[in-house]
Design an enzyme around this catalytic site. Structure first.
Site, PDB file in Angstrom:
ATOM      1  N   HIS A   8       0.830  -1.211   0.000  1.00  0.00           N
ATOM      2  CA  HIS A   8       0.000   0.000   0.000  1.00  0.00           C
ATOM      3  C   HIS A   8       0.857   1.249   0.000  1.00  0.00           C
ATOM      4  CE1 HIS A   8       0.499  -0.576   4.486  1.00  0.00           C
ATOM      5  NE2 HIS A   8       0.620   0.738   4.455  1.00  0.00           N
ATOM      6  N   GLU A  44      -7.277   4.404   9.949  1.00  0.00           N
ATOM      7  CA  GLU A  44      -6.927   4.164   8.554  1.00  0.00           C
ATOM      8  C   GLU A  44      -8.157   3.767   7.750  1.00  0.00           C
ATOM      9  OE1 GLU A  44      -4.281   0.710   8.204  1.00  0.00           O
ATOM     10  OE2 GLU A  44      -6.033  -0.593   8.150  1.00  0.00           O
ATOM     11  N   GLN A  55      -3.782   3.791   1.404  1.00  0.00           N
ATOM     12  CA  GLN A  55      -4.139   3.813   2.823  1.00  0.00           C
ATOM     13  C   GLN A  55      -4.218   5.274   3.271  1.00  0.00           C
ATOM     14  OE1 GLN A  55      -0.966   3.138   5.703  1.00  0.00           O
ATOM     15  NE2 GLN A  55      -2.219   1.574   6.696  1.00  0.00           N
ATOM     16  N   HIS A  79       4.108   7.229   3.538  1.00  0.00           N
ATOM     17  CA  HIS A  79       5.024   6.095   3.446  1.00  0.00           C
ATOM     18  C   HIS A  79       4.627   5.161   2.301  1.00  0.00           C
ATOM     19  CE1 HIS A  79       1.843   4.355   6.125  1.00  0.00           C
ATOM     20  NE2 HIS A  79       2.106   3.244   5.451  1.00  0.00           N
ATOM     21  N   GLU A 129       7.505   0.921   5.022  1.00  0.00           N
ATOM     22  CA  GLU A 129       6.901  -0.063   5.926  1.00  0.00           C
ATOM     23  C   GLU A 129       6.982  -1.426   5.248  1.00  0.00           C
ATOM     24  OE1 GLU A 129       2.775   0.754   6.800  1.00  0.00           O
ATOM     25  OE2 GLU A 129       2.454  -1.238   7.647  1.00  0.00           O
TER      26      GLU A 129
HETATM   27  C1  MC0 Z   1       9.447  12.099   9.517  1.00  0.00           C
HETATM   28  N1  MC0 Z   1      10.360  12.300   8.548  1.00  0.00           N
HETATM   29  C2  MC0 Z   1       9.907  11.759   7.420  1.00  0.00           C
HETATM   30  C3  MC0 Z   1       8.639  11.212   7.727  1.00  0.00           C
HETATM   31  N2  MC0 Z   1       8.390  11.443   9.044  1.00  0.00           N
HETATM   32  N3  MC0 Z   1      10.434  11.683   6.180  1.00  0.00           N
HETATM   33  C4  MC0 Z   1       9.705  11.046   5.231  1.00  0.00           C
HETATM   34  N4  MC0 Z   1       8.476  10.521   5.460  1.00  0.00           N
HETATM   35  C5  MC0 Z   1       7.923  10.585   6.675  1.00  0.00           C
HETATM   36  N5  MC0 Z   1       6.717  10.043   6.886  1.00  0.00           N
HETATM   37  C6  MC0 Z   1      11.636  12.969   8.676  1.00  0.00           C
HETATM   38  C7  MC0 Z   1      11.480  14.390   9.204  1.00  0.00           C
HETATM   39  O1  MC0 Z   1      11.227  15.275   8.136  1.00  0.00           O
HETATM   40  C8  MC0 Z   1      12.809  14.631   9.857  1.00  0.00           C
HETATM   41  O2  MC0 Z   1      13.775  14.948   8.893  1.00  0.00           O
HETATM   42  C9  MC0 Z   1      13.157  13.287  10.459  1.00  0.00           C
HETATM   43  O3  MC0 Z   1      12.415  12.314   9.688  1.00  0.00           O
HETATM   44  C10 MC0 Z   1      12.748  13.172  11.915  1.00  0.00           C
HETATM   45  O4  MC0 Z   1      11.381  13.510  11.982  1.00  0.00           O
HETATM   46  P1  MC0 Z   1      10.638  14.115  13.258  1.00  0.00           P
HETATM   47  O5  MC0 Z   1       9.526  14.938  12.789  1.00  0.00           O
HETATM   48  O6  MC0 Z   1      11.646  14.709  14.216  1.00  0.00           O
HETATM   49  O7  MC0 Z   1       9.963  12.879  13.917  1.00  0.00           O
HETATM   50  P2  MC0 Z   1      10.548  11.681  14.732  1.00  0.00           P
HETATM   51  O8  MC0 Z   1      12.006  11.483  14.549  1.00  0.00           O
HETATM   52  O9  MC0 Z   1      10.021  11.800  16.128  1.00  0.00           O
HETATM   53  O10 MC0 Z   1       9.780  10.463  14.000  1.00  0.00           O
HETATM   54  C11 MC0 Z   1       9.969  10.207  12.630  1.00  0.00           C
HETATM   55  C12 MC0 Z   1       9.745   8.696  12.438  1.00  0.00           C
HETATM   56  C13 MC0 Z   1       8.373   8.359  13.073  1.00  0.00           C
HETATM   57  C14 MC0 Z   1       9.772   8.405  10.937  1.00  0.00           C
HETATM   58  C15 MC0 Z   1      10.882   7.933  13.135  1.00  0.00           C
HETATM   59  O11 MC0 Z   1       7.330   9.074  12.427  1.00  0.00           O
HETATM   60  C16 MC0 Z   1       8.053   6.897  13.063  1.00  0.00           C
HETATM   61  O12 MC0 Z   1       8.478   6.117  13.943  1.00  0.00           O
HETATM   62  N6  MC0 Z   1       7.270   6.425  12.066  1.00  0.00           N
HETATM   63  C17 MC0 Z   1       6.883   5.014  11.981  1.00  0.00           C
HETATM   64  C18 MC0 Z   1       5.500   4.780  12.522  1.00  0.00           C
HETATM   65  C19 MC0 Z   1       4.444   5.522  11.758  1.00  0.00           C
HETATM   66  O13 MC0 Z   1       4.714   6.355  10.897  1.00  0.00           O
HETATM   67  N7  MC0 Z   1       3.168   5.226  12.082  1.00  0.00           N
HETATM   68  C20 MC0 Z   1       2.005   5.817  11.412  1.00  0.00           C
HETATM   69  C21 MC0 Z   1       1.539   4.941  10.300  1.00  0.00           C
HETATM   70  P3  MC0 Z   1      14.869  16.075   9.152  1.00  0.00           P
HETATM   71  O14 MC0 Z   1      15.614  16.156   7.843  1.00  0.00           O
HETATM   72  O15 MC0 Z   1      14.086  17.296   9.500  1.00  0.00           O
HETATM   73  O16 MC0 Z   1      15.713  15.541  10.282  1.00  0.00           O
HETATM   74  S1  MC0 Z   1       0.807   3.499  10.966  1.00  0.00           S
HETATM   75  C22 MC0 Z   1       0.519   2.440   9.704  1.00  0.00           C
HETATM   76  O17 MC0 Z   1       0.759   2.745   8.589  1.00  0.00           O
HETATM   77  C23 MC0 Z   1      -0.065   1.103  10.131  1.00  0.00           C
HETATM   78  C24 MC0 Z   1      -1.401   1.362  10.718  1.00  0.00           C
HETATM   79  C25 MC0 Z   1      -0.210   0.088   9.010  1.00  0.00           C
HETATM   80  O18 MC0 Z   1       0.067   0.344   7.837  1.00  0.00           O
HETATM   81  O19 MC0 Z   1      -0.648  -1.031   9.342  1.00  0.00           O
END
Ligand code: MC0
Length: 134
Positions: A8, A44, A55, A79, A129
Site C-alpha cells: 500500500h 486508517e 491507505q 510512506h 513499511e
Molecule cells: C518524519 N520524517 C519523514 C517522515 N516522518 N520523512 C519522510 N516521510 C515521513 N513520513 C523525517 C522528518 O522530516 C525529519 O527529517 C526526520 O524524519 C525526523 O522527523 P521528526 O519529525 O523529528 O519525527 P521523529 O524522529 O520523532 O519520527 C519520525 C519517524 C516516526 C519516521 C521515526 O514518524 C516513526 O516512527 N514512524 C513510523 C511509525 C508511523 O509512521 N506510524 C504511522 C503509520 P529532518 O531532515 O528534518 O531531520 S501506521 C501504519 O501505517 C499502520 C497502521 C499500518 O500500515 O498497518
C-alpha cells in the site's frame, strides 16, 4: 530478493471522511476496510487499487507520527509499504546491510498484520513499511 509486492501507499490526511468523499467523487472508489489502530495513533481507511491499496491515515492526536508529519508537511505521501513473505528474514537482511531500522522487531499494524518501519533517512527520504504477507 524479498520485496514481492507493493502492499500500500500511505497518505496523511486531516479529515478521513472528507478525503474518502473526494476519492468517491473524483475516482468513484470507496474504502474496503476502516480501522482505528490505537498503537499507531491513527485511523486508517484502505482503498483497493489494482492489487494494492491506498491507505488514508488520519491521526488520533497531534503527538503521533502522522500528527507530527501533518503539522510539519501538511497532507500528502507519508510512506510506501512493501509486502514481504518473511518479515524476520527481511529485517535480518536489512540489519546485515547496516540499514537504519525504526522497528528492530515486528509489531502489529492494521488487520493485525506483522509490520516494521525502516527510517526515511535510509533511502531517498522515504519512510518504508514492511508488511508480512506469507
Ligand atoms: C518524519 N520524517 C519523514 C517522515 N516522518 N520523512 C519522510 N516521510 C515521513 N513520513 C523525517 C522528518 O522530516 C525529519 O527529517 C526526520 O524524519 C525526523 O522527523 P521528526 O519529525 O523529528 O519525527 P521523529 O524522529 O520523532 O519520527 C519520525 C519517524 C516516526 C519516521 C521515526 O514518524 C516513526 O516512527 N514512524 C513510523 C511509525 C508511523 O509512521 N506510524 C504511522 C503509520 P529532518 O531532515 O528534518 O531531520 S501506521 C501504519 O501505517 C499502520 C497502521 C499500518 O500500515 O498497518
Amino acid at each position: 530478493m524479498f520485496l514481492i509486492n507493493l502492499d500500500h501507499v500511505g497518505i496523511a490526511v486531516r479529515d478521513l471522511d472528507a478525503a474518502l468523499a473526494e476519492y468517491a467523487r473524483q475516482y468513484r472508489i470507496q474504502s474496503v476496510h476502516r480501522e482505528v489502530i490505537e498503537s499507531q495513533g491513527v485511523e486508517e481507511a484502505m482503498i483497493a487499487v489494482g492489487g494494492s491499496y491506498i491507505q488514508l491515515l488520519q491521526p488520533l492526536a497531534e503527538d503521533t507520527p502522522v500528527g507530527k508529519f501533518l503539522a510539519k508537511n501538511g497532507e500528502g505521501l507519508h510512506h510506501v509499504a512493501y509486502a514481504v513473505p518473511d518479515l524476520d528474514a527481511a529485517l535480518d537482511h536489512l540489519r546485515s546491510e547496516g540499514v537504519q531500522l525504526i522497528d528492530e522487531e515486528p509489531r502489529l499494524g492494521g488487520s493485525d498484520k506483522r509490520i516494521a518501519f525502516v527510517h526515511p533517512k535510509a533511502l531517498a527520504g522515504t519512510l518504508v513499511e514492511l508488511v508480512e504477507s506469507p
